[in-house]
Scaffold this motif. Sequence first.
Motif, mmCIF file in Angstrom:
data_model
loop_
_atom_site.group_PDB
_atom_site.id
_atom_site.type_symbol
_atom_site.label_atom_id
_atom_site.label_comp_id
_atom_site.label_asym_id
_atom_site.label_seq_id
_atom_site.Cartn_x
_atom_site.Cartn_y
_atom_site.Cartn_z
ATOM 1 N N VAL A 26 0.951 4.168 -2.832
ATOM 2 C CA VAL A 26 0.735 5.607 -2.563
ATOM 3 C C VAL A 26 1.849 6.437 -3.207
ATOM 4 O O VAL A 26 1.589 7.450 -3.867
ATOM 5 N N GLY A 46 -4.905 7.972 -1.935
ATOM 6 C CA GLY A 46 -4.883 7.163 -0.716
ATOM 7 C C GLY A 46 -4.473 5.720 -0.948
ATOM 8 O O GLY A 46 -4.290 4.972 0.000
ATOM 9 N N GLY A 47 -4.293 5.330 -2.214
ATOM 10 C CA GLY A 47 -3.819 3.988 -2.508
ATOM 11 C C GLY A 47 -4.916 3.032 -2.934
ATOM 12 O O GLY A 47 -6.092 3.377 -3.035
ATOM 13 N N TRP A 57 -5.093 6.049 4.032
ATOM 14 C CA TRP A 57 -5.977 5.109 3.328
ATOM 15 C C TRP A 57 -7.392 5.179 3.879
ATOM 16 O O TRP A 57 -8.358 5.220 3.119
ATOM 17 N N GLN A 67 -10.813 6.190 1.960
ATOM 18 C CA GLN A 67 -11.959 5.276 1.841
ATOM 19 C C GLN A 67 -13.266 5.977 2.189
ATOM 20 O O GLN A 67 -14.300 5.752 1.548
ATOM 21 N N LEU A 85 0.829 -1.198 0.000
ATOM 22 C CA LEU A 85 0.000 0.000 0.000
ATOM 23 C C LEU A 85 0.869 1.256 0.000
ATOM 24 O O LEU A 85 0.597 2.213 -0.742
#
Length: 341
Positions: A153, A167-168, A242, A246, A149
Amino acid sequence: MLTPSFSLKDLDAEDARTALLVARFTESELGVPLQGARLLIALSGGADSTALLVLFCALRGKYGLSLAAAHLDHALRKESAEEAEAACALCRELGVGFFSRREDVGEKARLWRCGVEEAGRRVRYAFLEDCRRDWGASWILTAHHVGDLAEDVLMRLMRGAAWPGLGGMEAVVEEEGRRVLRPLLMLEKKDLSGMLLRLGVPWREDSSNADRAWKRNRVRHDMLPLFLAENPNFYESVRRLWRCAQRDRAAWKAQAGLALEEADGGLLISDEALKKLGGEGRMRAMAEALGRMGGEVRADSLERVEAAWLRRLFPRHFSFGGGVKAELSGRGVYFHRASGR
């Protein structure tokens, strides 16, 4: 020793807690129930995917899981056939069904005129999706962890990704030709390899992971260690980033999704919808369409589509990473997969 009856009781306390944390993350944060689920494990044979298989075998009894694994031989290295045999042997020990296929990824890259890494990704996910449908699994599970992750990013930052993509990678992917779950995304690699060492479970290292000819390997081996040296809690920063992404992504998906129409195997945002959305809304809707089609979302690329639409420059054609194209015309902007991909 691993057996078909392997369960949580065969793990030490630390690893059992890790397994339960994975289950809690999957159900509570990702909103995916595990009880009675039928899951397909993407098994390369490396440490990460081997740990993924072991963790879900440990959870199998508690949640009544049905598990199978799928291994793709990319035919890029001489040892790849041995790795496929080792993956099959591990599944046999654990009493897990096994699917495998050998694909000449190098030849696919030449045929599709793309990089080997991109060709491998496309072939791999197509194979996994075929196995998922044939076996009737709800999800494909991949072994991406917080180190992956963090790399993602940084690579998105270099490519010029917009928010919330910055945010990946997403942990739940439901798009054209893919139903993917990434339940290990908050764990560190040391959690996974440590468990395998304690259990005495071997894995195979892919020698290409050390080749700095690939950008991802340069990010992993050269750039990411600098961030961790400056901030030893960098992975925690990535987790927070992240989670923020989301929350925004979920809200924006709901809004943008209302503007998308299925059309001819792709997605259309009508000209009328584009007019109603406004500039920011148009960008969000186009990004959502791209994501659902499996394309690479880049702010600069979307800005070019936006500029052409504002100036009414019809017709126009745009290409995006991941084999997705967009056609801009008086009816709107139509996203679709490139032919033969």
